[in-house]
Motif scaffolding. Structure first.
Motif, PDB file in Angstrom:
ATOM      1  N   GLY A  25       0.805  -1.210   0.000  1.00 54.92           N
ATOM      2  CA  GLY A  25       0.000   0.000   0.000  1.00 54.92           C
ATOM      3  C   GLY A  25       0.839   1.261   0.000  1.00 54.92           C
ATOM      4  N   LYS A  26       2.075   1.172   0.533  1.00 54.76           N
ATOM      5  CA  LYS A  26       2.963   2.331   0.580  1.00 54.76           C
ATOM      6  C   LYS A  26       4.272   1.961  -0.115  1.00 54.76           C
ATOM      7  CE  LYS A  26       1.083   4.262   4.851  1.00 54.76           C
ATOM      8  NZ  LYS A  26       1.388   4.690   6.236  1.00 54.76           N
ATOM      9  N   PRO A  27       4.389   2.171  -1.413  1.00 51.36           N
ATOM     10  CA  PRO A  27       5.643   1.843  -2.097  1.00 51.36           C
ATOM     11  C   PRO A  27       6.769   2.761  -1.651  1.00 51.36           C
ATOM     12  CG  PRO A  27       4.170   3.009  -3.572  1.00 51.36           C
ATOM     13  CD  PRO A  27       3.382   2.724  -2.325  1.00 51.36           C
ATOM     14  N   LYS A  28       7.997   2.359  -1.962  1.00 51.20           N
ATOM     15  CA  LYS A  28       9.166   3.114  -1.526  1.00 51.20           C
ATOM     16  C   LYS A  28       9.228   4.457  -2.241  1.00 51.20           C
ATOM     17  CE  LYS A  28      12.168   0.768  -4.852  1.00 51.20           C
ATOM     18  NZ  LYS A  28      13.381  -0.065  -4.999  1.00 51.20           N
ATOM     19  N   PRO A  29       9.882   5.453  -1.655  1.00 48.67           N
ATOM     20  CA  PRO A  29       9.977   6.779  -2.296  1.00 48.67           C
ATOM     21  C   PRO A  29      10.666   6.694  -3.655  1.00 48.67           C
ATOM     22  CG  PRO A  29      10.653   6.888   0.008  1.00 48.67           C
ATOM     23  CD  PRO A  29      10.504   5.444  -0.315  1.00 48.67           C
ATOM     24  N   GLY A  30      10.134   7.422  -4.617  1.00 50.66           N
ATOM     25  CA  GLY A  30      10.672   7.413  -5.972  1.00 50.66           C
ATOM     26  C   GLY A  30       9.921   6.512  -6.910  1.00 50.66           C
ATOM     27  N   PHE A  31       9.009   5.679  -6.397  1.00 45.15           N
ATOM     28  CA  PHE A  31       8.226   4.806  -7.262  1.00 45.15           C
ATOM     29  C   PHE A  31       7.105   5.611  -7.908  1.00 45.15           C
ATOM     30  CE2 PHE A  31       4.748   1.710  -7.871  1.00 45.15           C
ATOM     31  CZ  PHE A  31       5.389   0.867  -8.769  1.00 45.15           C
ATOM     32  N   GLU A  32       7.002   5.515  -9.213  1.00 47.23           N
ATOM     33  CA  GLU A  32       6.026   6.314  -9.964  1.00 47.23           C
ATOM     34  C   GLU A  32       5.062   5.432 -10.730  1.00 47.23           C
ATOM     35  OE1 GLU A  32       7.955   9.223 -12.342  1.00 47.23           O
ATOM     36  OE2 GLU A  32       9.224   9.961 -10.721  1.00 47.23           O
ATOM     37  N   GLY A  33       4.615   4.351 -10.104  1.00 48.56           N
ATOM     38  CA  GLY A  33       3.590   3.527 -10.721  1.00 48.56           C
ATOM     39  C   GLY A  33       4.088   2.587 -11.794  1.00 48.56           C
ATOM     40  N   GLY A  34       5.363   2.410 -11.940  1.00 52.28           N
ATOM     41  CA  GLY A  34       5.901   1.502 -12.934  1.00 52.28           C
ATOM     42  C   GLY A  34       6.614   2.194 -14.077  1.00 52.28           C
ATOM     43  N   GLN A  35       6.351   3.479 -14.283  1.00 52.35           N
ATOM     44  CA  GLN A  35       7.040   4.194 -15.348  1.00 52.35           C
ATOM     45  C   GLN A  35       8.464   4.550 -14.911  1.00 52.35           C
ATOM     46  OE1 GLN A  35       4.890   7.807 -16.049  1.00 52.35           O
ATOM     47  NE2 GLN A  35       5.644   8.815 -14.222  1.00 52.35           N
ATOM     48  N   MET A  36       9.261   5.048 -15.840  1.00 52.27           N
ATOM     49  CA  MET A  36      10.642   5.394 -15.535  1.00 52.27           C
ATOM     50  C   MET A  36      10.676   6.541 -14.529  1.00 52.27           C
ATOM     51  SD  MET A  36      13.765   4.630 -16.014  1.00 52.27           S
ATOM     52  CE  MET A  36      13.665   3.585 -17.455  1.00 52.27           C
ATOM     53  N   PRO A  37      11.288   6.348 -13.350  1.00 56.72           N
ATOM     54  CA  PRO A  37      11.307   7.416 -12.346  1.00 56.72           C
ATOM     55  C   PRO A  37      12.111   8.617 -12.827  1.00 56.72           C
ATOM     56  CG  PRO A  37      11.832   5.302 -11.351  1.00 56.72           C
ATOM     57  CD  PRO A  37      11.867   5.101 -12.830  1.00 56.72           C
ATOM     58  N   LEU A  38      11.782   9.764 -12.269  1.00 58.35           N
ATOM     59  CA  LEU A  38      12.452  11.000 -12.668  1.00 58.35           C
ATOM     60  C   LEU A  38      13.928  10.974 -12.294  1.00 58.35           C
ATOM     61  CD1 LEU A  38      12.181  13.879 -13.820  1.00 58.35           C
ATOM     62  CD2 LEU A  38      11.627  14.651 -11.506  1.00 58.35           C
ATOM     63  N   ILE A  39      14.263  10.314 -11.186  1.00 57.20           N
ATOM     64  CA  ILE A  39      15.645  10.288 -10.745  1.00 57.20           C
ATOM     65  C   ILE A  39      16.517   9.511 -11.719  1.00 57.20           C
ATOM     66  CG2 ILE A  39      15.341   8.239  -9.308  1.00 57.20           C
ATOM     67  CD1 ILE A  39      17.543  11.313  -8.563  1.00 57.20           C
ATOM     68  N   ARG A  40      15.917   8.589 -12.476  1.00 56.91           N
ATOM     69  CA  ARG A  40      16.675   7.832 -13.474  1.00 56.91           C
ATOM     70  C   ARG A  40      16.666   8.507 -14.835  1.00 56.91           C
ATOM     71  NH1 ARG A  40      14.967   1.656 -13.424  1.00 56.91           N
ATOM     72  NH2 ARG A  40      16.659   1.662 -14.983  1.00 56.91           N
ATOM     73  N   LEU A  41      15.769   9.449 -15.025  1.00 58.23           N
ATOM     74  CA  LEU A  41      15.729  10.185 -16.293  1.00 58.23           C
ATOM     75  C   LEU A  41      16.760  11.303 -16.334  1.00 58.23           C
ATOM     76  CD1 LEU A  41      11.886  10.497 -16.924  1.00 58.23           C
ATOM     77  CD2 LEU A  41      13.511   9.128 -18.224  1.00 58.23           C
ATOM     78  N   ILE A  42      17.142  11.825 -15.158  1.00 61.67           N
ATOM     79  CA  ILE A  42      18.096  12.939 -15.113  1.00 61.67           C
ATOM     80  C   ILE A  42      19.492  12.404 -15.414  1.00 61.67           C
ATOM     81  CG2 ILE A  42      19.092  14.717 -13.636  1.00 61.67           C
ATOM     82  CD1 ILE A  42      16.481  14.737 -12.072  1.00 61.67           C
ATOM     83  N   PRO A  43      20.251  13.000 -16.316  1.00 61.08           N
ATOM     84  CA  PRO A  43      21.608  12.521 -16.601  1.00 61.08           C
ATOM     85  C   PRO A  43      22.540  12.787 -15.427  1.00 61.08           C
ATOM     86  CG  PRO A  43      21.167  14.545 -17.796  1.00 61.08           C
ATOM     87  CD  PRO A  43      19.867  14.122 -17.199  1.00 61.08           C
ATOM     88  N   LYS A  44      23.492  11.894 -15.255  1.00 59.26           N
ATOM     89  CA  LYS A  44      24.449  11.989 -14.154  1.00 59.26           C
ATOM     90  C   LYS A  44      25.806  12.412 -14.699  1.00 59.26           C
ATOM     91  CE  LYS A  44      21.259  10.132 -11.569  1.00 59.26           C
ATOM     92  NZ  LYS A  44      20.282   9.757 -12.591  1.00 59.26           N
TER      93      LYS A  44
END
Length: 258
Positions: free
Chosen positions: A85-104
């Motif tokens: 019921g409470k997924p971990k922070p950063g989970f966006e429903g299965g789509q690519m999270p924003l933290i992984r979209l930002i280039p490092k």
């Protein structure tokens, strides 16, 4: 069978006699249930917490409680289920999270060490004010207690800034030292030793009373395990303590053989 007048009269006599002949226990004064708690001083029934206790929400106790049925979780969906019921922070429903979209860019060095810098002019100023005794070996403990440094981090590094102001011969033990600082200290007749400290040995060096109050021995100084630190502290050019230890051991062996 219909009762006659004789039977009715005998029943009346029995009832009258029962009313007259009352038992002995009926004369004891009775205490009503309402006055029972007030008469007694401390009983389990009248105990209450010193502070008001907040009642927790009782979910799923029927529709009449306003919290039954879906138990305030809404209708269906991921958050209406048990377990995830409470997924971990950063989970966006299965789509690519924003933290992984930002280039490092770049990286974080996990082996980086931060040393507290100490310049020679500041050290001489502390000696002139009488905050540090130059006749005794200067270690991390003296530097920290005299407030010459305010944070230790991973150790203390002696720098050669203001070397022309250093006029007092000192004997100092630090974690690292620059080549200009080594030359300036030895030019005045002093000595310098670079000693390896880990987090535990640094804490024991600065605050030994924490072990003494518990009647425990101070932890032994640890030797480096990484190849980089072993090579650095084994170099006589860096005035490493491992090189000094080897020189003392060779001198002792030479004296024994002679």
């Amino acid at each position: 069978m219909v009762p006659n007048l004789a039977m009715w009269s005998s029943l009346r006599i029995l009832r009258a006699g029962a009313a007259v002949a009352r038992p002995a226990w009926s004369s004891i004064p009775r205490i009503s249930l309402a006055n029972y708690a007030t008469v007694s001083t401390v009983r389990i029934g009248n105990l209450a917490p010193a502070q008001p206790k907040k009642q927790r929400k009782r979910l799923g106790r029927g529709d009449g409680s306003d919290r039954g049925g879906t138990s305030t979780r809404g209708n269906k969906g991921q958050k209406g289920r048990a377990g995830n019921g409470k997924p971990k922070p950063g989970f966006e429903g299965g789509q690519m999270p924003l933290i992984r979209l930002i280039p490092k860019r770049g990286f974080v060095n996990s082996h980086k060490q931060t040393f507290a810098p100490v310049n020679l002019d500041r050290l001489q100023f502390w000696i002139d004010q009488g905050r540090i005794d130059p006749s005794q070996p200067i270690t991390v403990k003296e530097l920290y207690e005299s407030r010459c440094i305010h944070q230790i981090h991973d150790g203390v590094k002696l720098l050669g800034d203001g070397s022309k102001h250093l006029t007092t011969p000192i004997h100092i033990v630090v974690s690292r030292a620059s080549q200009s600082a080594i030359k300036a200290v030895e030019a005045t007749g002093g000595s310098i030793v670079c000693r390896y400290y880990n987090a535990l040995s640094l804490r024991a060096q600065v605050k030994p009373h924490k072990w003494l109050l518990r009647n425990k021995p101070l932890p032994h100084f640890a030797d480096p395990v990484s190849k980089r630190d072993l090579l650095w502290y084994s170099s006589p050019n860096n005035r490493g303590y491992l090189a000094l230890r080897d020189a003392q051991r060779r001198a002792a062996d030479k004296a024994d053989s002679a």
